[in-house]
Motif scaffolding. Structure first.
Motif, PDB file in Angstrom:
ATOM      1  N   ALA A  77      47.063  35.641  61.049  1.00  0.00           N
ATOM      2  CA  ALA A  77      46.712  34.530  60.154  1.00  0.00           C
ATOM      3  C   ALA A  77      47.466  34.672  58.845  1.00  0.00           C
ATOM      4  CB  ALA A  77      45.209  34.529  59.884  1.00  0.00           C
ATOM      5  N   PRO A  78      47.881  33.554  58.269  1.00  0.00           N
ATOM      6  CA  PRO A  78      48.488  33.619  56.940  1.00  0.00           C
ATOM      7  C   PRO A  78      47.413  33.946  55.911  1.00  0.00           C
ATOM      8  CG  PRO A  78      48.186  31.348  57.589  1.00  0.00           C
ATOM      9  CD  PRO A  78      47.792  32.182  58.765  1.00  0.00           C
ATOM     10  N   VAL A  79      47.794  34.698  54.881  1.00  0.00           N
ATOM     11  CA  VAL A  79      46.869  35.059  53.810  1.00  0.00           C
ATOM     12  C   VAL A  79      47.437  34.499  52.510  1.00  0.00           C
ATOM     13  CG1 VAL A  79      45.785  36.947  52.535  1.00  0.00           C
ATOM     14  CG2 VAL A  79      46.116  37.140  55.018  1.00  0.00           C
ATOM     15  N   TYR A  80      46.620  33.710  51.834  1.00  0.00           N
ATOM     16  CA  TYR A  80      47.022  33.059  50.587  1.00  0.00           C
ATOM     17  C   TYR A  80      46.280  33.674  49.418  1.00  0.00           C
ATOM     18  CZ  TYR A  80      49.210  29.594  53.551  1.00  0.00           C
ATOM     19  OH  TYR A  80      50.010  28.978  54.485  1.00  0.00           O
ATOM     20  N   ASP A  81      46.917  33.677  48.263  1.00  0.00           N
ATOM     21  CA  ASP A  81      46.346  34.226  47.037  1.00  0.00           C
ATOM     22  C   ASP A  81      45.427  33.173  46.407  1.00  0.00           C
ATOM     23  OD1 ASP A  81      45.812  35.171  44.467  1.00  0.00           O
ATOM     24  OD2 ASP A  81      47.835  35.974  44.205  1.00  0.00           O
ATOM     25  N   LEU A  82      44.127  33.389  46.503  1.00  0.00           N
ATOM     26  CA  LEU A  82      43.168  32.427  45.955  1.00  0.00           C
ATOM     27  C   LEU A  82      43.327  32.297  44.448  1.00  0.00           C
ATOM     28  CD1 LEU A  82      40.817  30.487  46.416  1.00  0.00           C
ATOM     29  CD2 LEU A  82      39.259  32.456  46.302  1.00  0.00           C
ATOM     30  N   GLY A  83      43.621  33.400  43.786  1.00  0.00           N
ATOM     31  CA  GLY A  83      43.820  33.350  42.333  1.00  0.00           C
ATOM     32  C   GLY A  83      44.973  32.440  41.940  1.00  0.00           C
ATOM     33  N   ALA A  84      46.091  32.548  42.644  1.00  0.00           N
ATOM     34  CA  ALA A  84      47.246  31.690  42.352  1.00  0.00           C
ATOM     35  C   ALA A  84      46.890  30.227  42.609  1.00  0.00           C
ATOM     36  CB  ALA A  84      48.444  32.103  43.197  1.00  0.00           C
ATOM     37  N   LEU A  85      46.131  29.977  43.662  1.00  0.00           N
ATOM     38  CA  LEU A  85      45.728  28.594  43.964  1.00  0.00           C
ATOM     39  C   LEU A  85      44.813  28.025  42.884  1.00  0.00           C
ATOM     40  CD1 LEU A  85      45.172  29.123  47.758  1.00  0.00           C
ATOM     41  CD2 LEU A  85      46.741  27.436  46.774  1.00  0.00           C
ATOM     42  N   LEU A  86      43.990  28.893  42.275  1.00  0.00           N
ATOM     43  CA  LEU A  86      43.063  28.447  41.229  1.00  0.00           C
ATOM     44  C   LEU A  86      43.695  28.480  39.841  1.00  0.00           C
ATOM     45  CD1 LEU A  86      39.792  30.198  42.457  1.00  0.00           C
ATOM     46  CD2 LEU A  86      40.371  27.763  42.627  1.00  0.00           C
ATOM     47  N   GLY A  87      44.958  28.920  39.765  1.00  0.00           N
ATOM     48  CA  GLY A  87      45.657  28.914  38.478  1.00  0.00           C
ATOM     49  C   GLY A  87      45.542  30.195  37.677  1.00  0.00           C
ATOM     50  N   ALA A  88      45.134  31.296  38.294  1.00  0.00           N
ATOM     51  CA  ALA A  88      45.037  32.575  37.583  1.00  0.00           C
ATOM     52  C   ALA A  88      46.438  33.127  37.321  1.00  0.00           C
ATOM     53  CB  ALA A  88      44.229  33.583  38.407  1.00  0.00           C
ATOM     54  N   PRO A  89      46.606  33.880  36.246  1.00  0.00           N
ATOM     55  CA  PRO A  89      47.923  34.481  35.974  1.00  0.00           C
ATOM     56  C   PRO A  89      48.272  35.529  37.025  1.00  0.00           C
ATOM     57  CG  PRO A  89      46.277  35.229  34.370  1.00  0.00           C
ATOM     58  CD  PRO A  89      45.618  34.194  35.221  1.00  0.00           C
ATOM     59  N   ALA A  90      49.555  35.861  37.117  1.00  0.00           N
ATOM     60  CA  ALA A  90      50.028  36.859  38.087  1.00  0.00           C
ATOM     61  C   ALA A  90      49.330  38.192  37.844  1.00  0.00           C
ATOM     62  CB  ALA A  90      51.538  37.017  37.964  1.00  0.00           C
ATOM     63  N   ARG A  91      49.076  38.915  38.937  1.00  0.00           N
ATOM     64  CA  ARG A  91      48.379  40.193  38.878  1.00  0.00           C
ATOM     65  C   ARG A  91      48.717  40.986  40.136  1.00  0.00           C
ATOM     66  NH1 ARG A  91      45.992  36.468  41.274  1.00  0.00           N
ATOM     67  NH2 ARG A  91      44.343  36.746  42.771  1.00  0.00           N
ATOM     68  N   PRO A  92      48.254  42.233  40.230  1.00  0.00           N
ATOM     69  CA  PRO A  92      48.529  43.014  41.450  1.00  0.00           C
ATOM     70  C   PRO A  92      47.932  42.325  42.682  1.00  0.00           C
ATOM     71  CG  PRO A  92      47.636  44.418  39.712  1.00  0.00           C
ATOM     72  CD  PRO A  92      47.530  43.003  39.238  1.00  0.00           C
ATOM     73  N   PRO A  93      48.451  42.641  43.868  1.00  0.00           N
ATOM     74  CA  PRO A  93      47.926  42.013  45.079  1.00  0.00           C
ATOM     75  C   PRO A  93      46.416  42.238  45.232  1.00  0.00           C
ATOM     76  CG  PRO A  93      49.935  43.221  45.571  1.00  0.00           C
ATOM     77  CD  PRO A  93      49.555  43.546  44.147  1.00  0.00           C
ATOM     78  N   PRO A  94      45.675  41.206  45.595  1.00  0.00           N
ATOM     79  CA  PRO A  94      44.223  41.332  45.762  1.00  0.00           C
ATOM     80  C   PRO A  94      43.855  42.231  46.942  1.00  0.00           C
ATOM     81  CG  PRO A  94      44.911  39.021  45.694  1.00  0.00           C
ATOM     82  CD  PRO A  94      46.141  39.842  45.789  1.00  0.00           C
ATOM     83  N   ARG A  95      42.674  42.857  46.866  1.00  0.00           N
ATOM     84  CA  ARG A  95      42.215  43.795  47.910  1.00  0.00           C
ATOM     85  C   ARG A  95      41.330  43.139  48.962  1.00  0.00           C
ATOM     86  NH1 ARG A  95      39.596  49.155  45.852  1.00  0.00           N
ATOM     87  NH2 ARG A  95      39.807  49.527  48.068  1.00  0.00           N
ATOM     88  N   TRP A  96      40.693  42.044  48.641  1.00  0.00           N
ATOM     89  CA  TRP A  96      39.701  41.432  49.524  1.00  0.00           C
ATOM     90  C   TRP A  96      40.229  40.146  50.130  1.00  0.00           C
ATOM     91  CZ3 TRP A  96      34.981  43.618  50.648  1.00  0.00           C
ATOM     92  CH2 TRP A  96      34.619  44.728  49.877  1.00  0.00           C
ATOM     93  N   VAL A  97      39.808  39.863  51.357  1.00  0.00           N
ATOM     94  CA  VAL A  97      40.209  38.634  52.050  1.00  0.00           C
ATOM     95  C   VAL A  97      38.999  38.058  52.774  1.00  0.00           C
ATOM     96  CG1 VAL A  97      41.656  37.645  53.884  1.00  0.00           C
ATOM     97  CG2 VAL A  97      42.582  39.434  52.405  1.00  0.00           C
ATOM     98  N   VAL A  98      38.802  36.747  52.618  1.00  0.00           N
ATOM     99  CA  VAL A  98      37.839  36.046  53.467  1.00  0.00           C
ATOM    100  C   VAL A  98      38.634  35.186  54.424  1.00  0.00           C
ATOM    101  CG1 VAL A  98      35.874  35.972  51.869  1.00  0.00           C
ATOM    102  CG2 VAL A  98      37.542  34.124  51.835  1.00  0.00           C
ATOM    103  N   LEU A  99      38.132  35.077  55.641  1.00  0.00           N
ATOM    104  CA  LEU A  99      38.685  34.115  56.579  1.00  0.00           C
ATOM    105  C   LEU A  99      37.905  32.833  56.383  1.00  0.00           C
ATOM    106  CD1 LEU A  99      39.206  36.288  59.773  1.00  0.00           C
ATOM    107  CD2 LEU A  99      40.913  35.483  58.144  1.00  0.00           C
ATOM    108  N   ALA A 100      38.626  31.772  56.096  1.00  0.00           N
ATOM    109  CA  ALA A 100      37.984  30.494  55.804  1.00  0.00           C
ATOM    110  C   ALA A 100      37.578  29.784  57.084  1.00  0.00           C
ATOM    111  CB  ALA A 100      38.945  29.601  55.012  1.00  0.00           C
TER     112      ALA A 100
END
Length: 171
Positions: A77-100
């Motif tokens: 499955a593709p994994v998308y950065d929820l923070g980037a989608l919500l407009g958060a500034p760049a940061r280290p890769p996130p540790r948690w993933v939910v399957l939508a």
């Protein structure tokens, strides 16, 4: 005498007001951090929650919100950065993933899982005007005395589809 009159007015007014629903089952949410900010995800919009998933980078620069591909119980499955989608500034890769919960398997990565909470439906509030996340946030959930913006997962998936459709890619 005034106490009796007040009681009667209160009694009469109680029949003029809409009844408050009682006994409704509480809704369940995940309290999370996205880009350092508190958010909530409706549990009914989530299939699974994973931590420290190995995400293989996709084509670099193909789409800044696409982190890569991950395998969940034998399915990629593709994994998308929820923070980037919500407009958060760049940061280290996130540790948690939910399957939508969506027509196609899609992962949404975020920084931190904080809690699983149950909230009475009557406690949900409307999103503040200009709340972070824009159209992808629908209301707020009280958690620990503070209202967390409620991410509407279907709107996030729709936003991803709009981002990738011009390139002819799938989720």
């Amino acid at each position: 005498m005034s106490d009796v009159r007040q009681l009667r007015e209160d009694f009469d007014r109680s029949f003029a007001e809409a009844p408050t629903p009682r006994g409704a089952a509480p809704e369940e949410f995940l309290a999370v951090r996205v880009g350092g900010e508190p958010y909530a995800l409706r549990l009914s919009e989530v299939v699974a929650l994973h931590r420290d998933v190995l995400v293989s980078p996709y084509v670099v620069g193909a789409n800044p919100v696409l982190l890569g591909l991950a395998v969940f119980h034998g399915a990629a499955a593709p994994v998308y950065d929820l923070g980037a989608l919500l407009g958060a500034p760049a940061r280290p890769p996130p540790r948690w993933v939910v399957l939508a919960r969506a027509p196609a398997l899609v992962g949404l990565a975020f920084d931190r899982f904080e809690a699983h909470v149950a909230v009475d439906a009557g406690e949900l509030v409307a999103a503040a005007q200009g709340a972070p996340g824009g159209a992808m946030v629908r209301g707020a959930v009280p958690v620990g005395g503070a209202a967390r913006p409620l991410v509407h997962v279907r709107s996030v998936v729709d936003a991803i589809e709009r981002l990738i459709r011009p390139r002819g890619e799938g989720l």
